[in-house]
Design a protein around this motif. Structure first.
Motif, PDB file in Angstrom:
ATOM      1  N   PRO A 134      -8.418  -0.179  11.384  1.00 46.39           N
ATOM      2  CA  PRO A 134      -8.088  -1.114  12.471  1.00 46.39           C
ATOM      3  C   PRO A 134      -6.763  -1.843  12.263  1.00 46.39           C
ATOM      4  N   LEU A 135      -6.294  -1.951  11.028  1.00 43.91           N
ATOM      5  CA  LEU A 135      -5.003  -2.598  10.758  1.00 43.91           C
ATOM      6  C   LEU A 135      -3.918  -1.587  10.406  1.00 43.91           C
ATOM      7  N   GLY A 136      -4.195  -0.310  10.601  1.00 46.92           N
ATOM      8  CA  GLY A 136      -3.200   0.714  10.325  1.00 46.92           C
ATOM      9  C   GLY A 136      -3.154   1.096   8.853  1.00 46.92           C
ATOM     10  N   VAL A 137      -2.228   1.979   8.534  1.00 46.21           N
ATOM     11  CA  VAL A 137      -2.050   2.467   7.167  1.00 46.21           C
ATOM     12  C   VAL A 137      -0.599   2.260   6.771  1.00 46.21           C
ATOM     13  N   ALA A 138      -0.361   1.429   5.776  1.00 47.82           N
ATOM     14  CA  ALA A 138       0.998   1.180   5.300  1.00 47.82           C
ATOM     15  C   ALA A 138       1.489   2.369   4.492  1.00 47.82           C
ATOM     16  N   ASP A 139       2.810   2.613   4.557  1.00 43.83           N
ATOM     17  CA  ASP A 139       3.384   3.765   3.877  1.00 43.83           C
ATOM     18  C   ASP A 139       3.205   3.699   2.357  1.00 43.83           C
ATOM     19  N   ASP A 140       3.139   2.486   1.810  1.00 48.26           N
ATOM     20  CA  ASP A 140       3.078   2.358   0.354  1.00 48.26           C
ATOM     21  C   ASP A 140       1.666   2.105  -0.167  1.00 48.26           C
ATOM     22  N   LEU A 141       0.651   2.311   0.674  1.00 46.41           N
ATOM     23  CA  LEU A 141      -0.736   2.109   0.250  1.00 46.41           C
ATOM     24  C   LEU A 141      -1.515   3.413   0.393  1.00 46.41           C
ATOM     25  N   PRO A 142      -2.546   3.614  -0.429  1.00 44.21           N
ATOM     26  CA  PRO A 142      -3.269   4.897  -0.428  1.00 44.21           C
ATOM     27  C   PRO A 142      -4.334   5.036   0.642  1.00 44.21           C
ATOM     28  N   GLY A 143      -4.490   4.029   1.503  1.00 47.42           N
ATOM     29  CA  GLY A 143      -5.512   4.095   2.534  1.00 47.42           C
ATOM     30  C   GLY A 143      -5.312   2.997   3.556  1.00 47.42           C
ATOM     31  N   PRO A 144      -6.211   2.885   4.525  1.00 47.78           N
ATOM     32  CA  PRO A 144      -6.085   1.861   5.569  1.00 47.78           C
ATOM     33  C   PRO A 144      -5.998   0.453   4.993  1.00 47.78           C
ATOM     34  N   SER A 145      -5.138  -0.367   5.581  1.00 56.96           N
ATOM     35  CA  SER A 145      -5.044  -1.769   5.177  1.00 56.96           C
ATOM     36  C   SER A 145      -6.305  -2.502   5.594  1.00 56.96           C
ATOM     37  N   VAL A 146      -6.751  -3.436   4.752  1.00 55.37           N
ATOM     38  CA  VAL A 146      -7.964  -4.194   5.040  1.00 55.37           C
ATOM     39  C   VAL A 146      -7.721  -5.668   4.746  1.00 55.37           C
ATOM     40  N   LEU A 147      -8.613  -6.506   5.284  1.00 59.56           N
ATOM     41  CA  LEU A 147      -8.571  -7.941   5.008  1.00 59.56           C
ATOM     42  C   LEU A 147      -9.942  -8.437   4.560  1.00 59.56           C
ATOM     43  N   GLY A 148     -10.693  -7.543   3.954  1.00 55.07           N
ATOM     44  CA  GLY A 148     -12.008  -7.905   3.448  1.00 55.07           C
ATOM     45  C   GLY A 148     -12.479  -6.827   2.489  1.00 55.07           C
ATOM     46  N   PHE A 149     -13.570  -7.101   1.803  1.00 53.02           N
ATOM     47  CA  PHE A 149     -14.117  -6.131   0.864  1.00 53.02           C
ATOM     48  C   PHE A 149     -15.519  -6.571   0.479  1.00 53.02           C
ATOM     49  N   LEU A 150     -16.261  -5.666  -0.139  1.00 55.31           N
ATOM     50  CA  LEU A 150     -17.557  -5.988  -0.716  1.00 55.31           C
ATOM     51  C   LEU A 150     -17.348  -6.226  -2.206  1.00 55.31           C
ATOM     52  N   ALA A 151     -17.783  -7.368  -2.690  1.00 54.96           N
ATOM     53  CA  ALA A 151     -17.548  -7.693  -4.090  1.00 54.96           C
ATOM     54  C   ALA A 151     -18.280  -6.746  -5.034  1.00 54.96           C
ATOM     55  N   CYS A 152     -19.322  -6.077  -4.560  1.00 62.41           N
ATOM     56  CA  CYS A 152     -20.046  -5.140  -5.416  1.00 62.41           C
ATOM     57  C   CYS A 152     -19.383  -3.778  -5.466  1.00 62.41           C
ATOM     58  N   ALA A 153     -18.255  -3.608  -4.761  1.00 60.66           N
ATOM     59  CA  ALA A 153     -17.630  -2.286  -4.670  1.00 60.66           C
ATOM     60  C   ALA A 153     -16.131  -2.426  -4.448  1.00 60.66           C
ATOM     61  N   ALA A 154     -15.463  -3.137  -5.351  1.00 63.92           N
ATOM     62  CA  ALA A 154     -14.029  -3.340  -5.230  1.00 63.92           C
ATOM     63  C   ALA A 154     -13.378  -3.258  -6.602  1.00 63.92           C
ATOM     64  N   VAL A 155     -12.137  -2.809  -6.610  1.00 69.07           N
ATOM     65  CA  VAL A 155     -11.333  -2.760  -7.828  1.00 69.07           C
ATOM     66  C   VAL A 155     -10.092  -3.605  -7.589  1.00 69.07           C
ATOM     67  N   VAL A 156      -9.778  -4.495  -8.521  1.00 70.16           N
ATOM     68  CA  VAL A 156      -8.646  -5.395  -8.346  1.00 70.16           C
ATOM     69  C   VAL A 156      -7.634  -5.222  -9.466  1.00 70.16           C
TER      70      VAL A 156
END
Length: 297
Positions: A134-156
Motif C-alpha cells: 500500500p505504500l509502494g516499494v522503494a528502490d533501495d529496500l527488499p520489499g514493500p515499505s511498511v509503517l507497522g509490524f508484528l513484534a513476534c515476527a520482526a528483525v531489526v
C-alpha cells in the motif's frame, strides 16, 4: 549465525516457551538466543538454564511488558536482532535471508516477516495486507515499505532500534510496535515487508482475554496518537474513545487507564513530520476500504 540474535520476552508461559526454543535450536545453524523473563512464577528461568544452556537468560525483577525486549536488544552483541514471542519462532533459513537483506540495504532498519499462523499455517492478516504494497516499494529496500509490524515476527537493526528508544512503558503491551515504527521512519530509516523471511506464530486458543486485549488496543491507540500524531488527530481519537465509553464497559476502563497514562505520553510527545502523517492517512484509507486495520497506529 553470527549476525542475528533472537530475543524472546516471556512471562509465565513455560511450556509454550519450551516449544519455541526447541524449534529454534532445531535449525541447522541455531541462532544465539536471549530470553528475557518478565518475573515469571512458573520456573521459566530455571527451565531455560537447565534445558537450553545455549540460551542466555535475563531474569527481570518485575513485569516490564514489551520493554523487556529492550533489555535483550541491549545485551545482544550482533548487529541484527530478531524478535520472537514464547509462541512464535523463525523458519530455518529465515534469519540468514533477513541478515542478507539488511547487509544489502544500509537504510533498512526493520523487516516485517511473512507470518504463518497455527498448524494450518494461515497467512496472518497483517502480512496479507502488507504484501499488497500500500505504500509502494522503494528502490533501495527488499520489499514493500511498511509503517507497522508484528513484534513476534520482526528483525531489526540493533543500533537504530536502541537509538529510537525501543519499546516504551507508556503503552506497556499491545500495539507497542506502532511508536517504534513511526520513530524509525521519522529517523529516515526504511521498514520493509519481506515475503521470503518467514516466522511461525502458534497462539494458544485458551490464552488471553479478548475484551482485555480490545481494551488495551483502544487505550494504546489513543496514547500513541498523543505521542506521535497531530493534536487534532489525538483529540479526535480521544473523543471517539470517550463516546464509546458511554455504552461500552471495556471502553470505560480504557478511558480511565488512558487518563492515568496520559501524562507519560505527553512527556514523550513528538509529532511525526507531514510526510509520515500523509503515509498514515493513506494506510488508514486503504485499510478502511479493505475492511482491515493494523491499528493502533
Amino acid at each position: 549465525m553470527p549476525e542475528v540474535t533472537v530475543v524472546i520476552a516471556t512471562r509465565n508461559r513455560r511450556a509454550s516457551l519450551e516449544r519455541t526454543l526447541h524449534a529454534l535450536h532445531a535449525h541447522p545453524a541455531p541462532p544465539a538466543v536471549i530470553v528475557v523473563d518478565n518475573c515469571s512464577a512458573d520456573g521459566t528461568p530455571d527451565m531455560v538454564a537447565g534445558s537450553f544452556p545455549q540460551a542466555r537468560v535475563l531474569a527481570l525483577g518485575r513485569n516490564a511488558g514489551a520493554v523487556a525486549r529492550n533489555h535483550g536488544v541491549a545485551a545482544a552483541t550482533t548487529p541484527y536482532v530478531a524478535f520472537a514471542d514464547d509462541d512464535s519462532w523463525w523458519a530455518p533459513g529465515a534469519l540468514t535471508r533477513a541478515a542478507r537483506h539488511l547487509d544489502d540495504a544500509p537504510r533498512l532498519a526493520l523487516i516485517a516477516a511473512r507470518t504463518l499462523v497455527g498448524p494450518a499455517e494461515r497467512l496472518d492478516p497483517m502480512s496479507a495486507f502488507m504484501v499488497q504494497a500500500p505504500l509502494g516499494v522503494a528502490d533501495d529496500l527488499p520489499g514493500p515499505s511498511v509503517l507497522g509490524f508484528l513484534a513476534c515476527a520482526a528483525v531489526v537493526r540493533r543500533e537504530p532500534f536502541l537509538a529510537c528508544g525501543g519499546f516504551d512503558p507508556v503503552v506497556f503491551f499491545m500495539g507497542e510496535e506502532a511508536r517504534v515504527a513511526l520513530d524509525l521512519r521519522t529517523g529516515g530509516h526504511g521498514l520493509a515487508y519481506c515475503n521470503d523471511v518467514v516466522a511461525y506464530h502458534h497462539p494458544s486458543p485458551d490464552v488471553g482475554d479478548g475484551t482485555a486485549k480490545r481494551l488495551l488496543a483502544l487505550r494504546n491507540g489513543v496514547l500513541t496518537a498523543w505521542m506521535r500524531r497531530p493534536a487534532r488527530v489525538a483529540v479526535a481519537e480521544t473523543a471517539r474513545l470517550l463516546r464509546a465509553a458511554g455504552a461500552d464497559p471495556a471502553a470505560r476502563r480504557a478511558a480511565v487507564q488512558l487518563l492515568q497514562r496520559l501524562p507519560g505520553a505527553l512527556v514523550r510527545r513528538n509529532p511525526v513530520p507531514a510526510d509520515v502523517e500523509r503515509e498514515l492517512r493513506t494506510l488508514a484509507a486503504m485499510e478502511a476500504a479493505a475492511g482491515y486495520s493494523t491499528a493502533p497506529h
